[in-house]
Design a protein around this motif. Structure first.
Motif, PDB file in Angstrom:
ATOM      1  N   ARG A  66      -8.026  10.567 -42.654  1.00  0.00           N
ATOM      2  CA  ARG A  66      -7.379  11.200 -41.494  1.00  0.00           C
ATOM      3  C   ARG A  66      -8.383  11.493 -40.391  1.00  0.00           C
ATOM      4  NH1 ARG A  66      -6.296  17.392 -41.884  1.00  0.00           N
ATOM      5  NH2 ARG A  66      -8.569  17.155 -41.720  1.00  0.00           N
ATOM      6  N   ASP A  67      -9.534  12.035 -40.776  1.00  0.00           N
ATOM      7  CA  ASP A  67     -10.553  12.376 -39.779  1.00  0.00           C
ATOM      8  C   ASP A  67     -11.145  11.131 -39.122  1.00  0.00           C
ATOM      9  OD1 ASP A  67     -10.087  14.975 -40.387  1.00  0.00           O
ATOM     10  OD2 ASP A  67     -12.037  15.386 -41.307  1.00  0.00           O
ATOM     11  N   LEU A  70      -8.703   9.740 -36.696  1.00  0.00           N
ATOM     12  CA  LEU A  70      -8.706  10.592 -35.504  1.00  0.00           C
ATOM     13  C   LEU A  70      -9.886  10.265 -34.596  1.00  0.00           C
ATOM     14  CD1 LEU A  70      -7.487  13.096 -34.033  1.00  0.00           C
ATOM     15  CD2 LEU A  70      -9.067  14.501 -35.377  1.00  0.00           C
ATOM     16  N   TYR A  74      -8.272   8.435 -31.349  1.00  0.00           N
ATOM     17  CA  TYR A  74      -8.003   9.413 -30.295  1.00  0.00           C
ATOM     18  C   TYR A  74      -9.257   9.961 -29.609  1.00  0.00           C
ATOM     19  CZ  TYR A  74      -3.454   9.320 -32.561  1.00  0.00           C
ATOM     20  OH  TYR A  74      -2.264   8.902 -33.089  1.00  0.00           O
TER      21      TYR A  74
END
Length: 269
Positions: A66-67, A70, A74
């Motif tokens: 997830r990190d 990200l 993003y």
């Protein structure tokens, strides 16, 4: 989070300074628990430790992924220079995996080319009924080679900007990989020997089992890229994670060809 965004906007270099993350140490201890639990389970106890390690490892991977997603999607951390470093890291990782399988093949050929008197001086050892290479192993060879073709099809579609075909290629690869794993479970379940049945059983399950673990990891690897394509995270020029999974999957394909020829066909006759 705001500080991280500001730092990326005003830094004067293309490299990614990774922020402090709890996931590496969590995954390290989770893998330790998983390994100890697996060894204890083989001796009749330690199932809880194994399941706990498995759950924590899966959770750590999920949060770590997830990190990274990200950062890449993003925050714009994966610049061209960072992508080159990631590619080199994946290549070195695959090289280390080559040597891991090299050690397993060494053990197999050391035992099979010169069978000891303890196993009757023959290979397969007396009393061992080897699996036919022309049953499930041959079918799995077809499935795995087909999955290599479908993932390549999806990759080229992604490069050309054809999102629909990229999704189809990724989905077919995942389905073929799951079928492969299921068939290998059926093969193990119906085998007449276990990992404790002489050096034949040990080298057979060590080699095919290690490969099976790599297939599962590769399936997860590709699935992450697949869901990122669905969510518009990847573009035709920025999909380093997906390319890494494809390189890994082709490595798994090549290893299986050696396994099929050496362990199933030659070693079973």
């Amino acid at each position: 989070m705001l500080l991280n965004i500001n730092r990326n906007l005003f830094q004067n270099f293309p490299y990614h300074l990774v922020t402090i993350s709890p996931w590496p140490i969590l995954v390290s201890f989770s893998l330790l628990s998983l390994t100890l639990g697996a060894v204890l389970s083989m001796h009749g106890y330690g199932d809880f430790t194994f399941l706990l390690g498995l759950a924590l490892t899966a959770l750590g991977m999920l949060l770590w992924f997830r990190d990274i997603i990200l950062e890449a999607t993003y925050l714009g951390c994966h610049t061209t220079q960072v992508q080159k470093g990631l590619t080199l890291g994946v290549i070195l990782f695959i090289v280390s995996e080559v040597f891991a399988f090299f050690s397993v093949f060494w053990a197999f050929f050391h035992s099979s080319l010169s069978p000891s008197i303890e196993i009757g001086g023959v290979w397969p050892p007396q009393g061992i009924e080897a699996l036919s290479a022309f049953g499930i192993p041959l079918l799995n060879t077809f499935l795995l080679l087909s999955s290599g073709s479908t993932i390549t099809y999806g990759h080229h579609a992604l490069i050309k900007g054809d999102r629909k075909k990229a999704i189809i290629g990724g989905l077919l690869t995942i389905v073929l990989a799951i079928i492969f794993t299921a068939l290998q479970y059926v093969e193990y379940f119906n085998a007449s020997f276990t990992i404790t049945d002489s050096v034949f059983g040990t080298t057979f399950y060590a080699s095919t089992g290690l490969h099976g673990i790599h297939v599962i990891i590769g399936t997860i690897f590709i699935a992450v890229g697949f869901f990122r394509i669905i969510n518009y995270h990847l573009t035709n020029s920025h999909h380093i994670g997906y390319e890494a999974s494809i390189l890994y999957w082709h490595f798994v394909d090549v290893v299986w060809l050696f396994l099929f020829i050496a362990v199933y066909y030659w070693g079973g006759n």
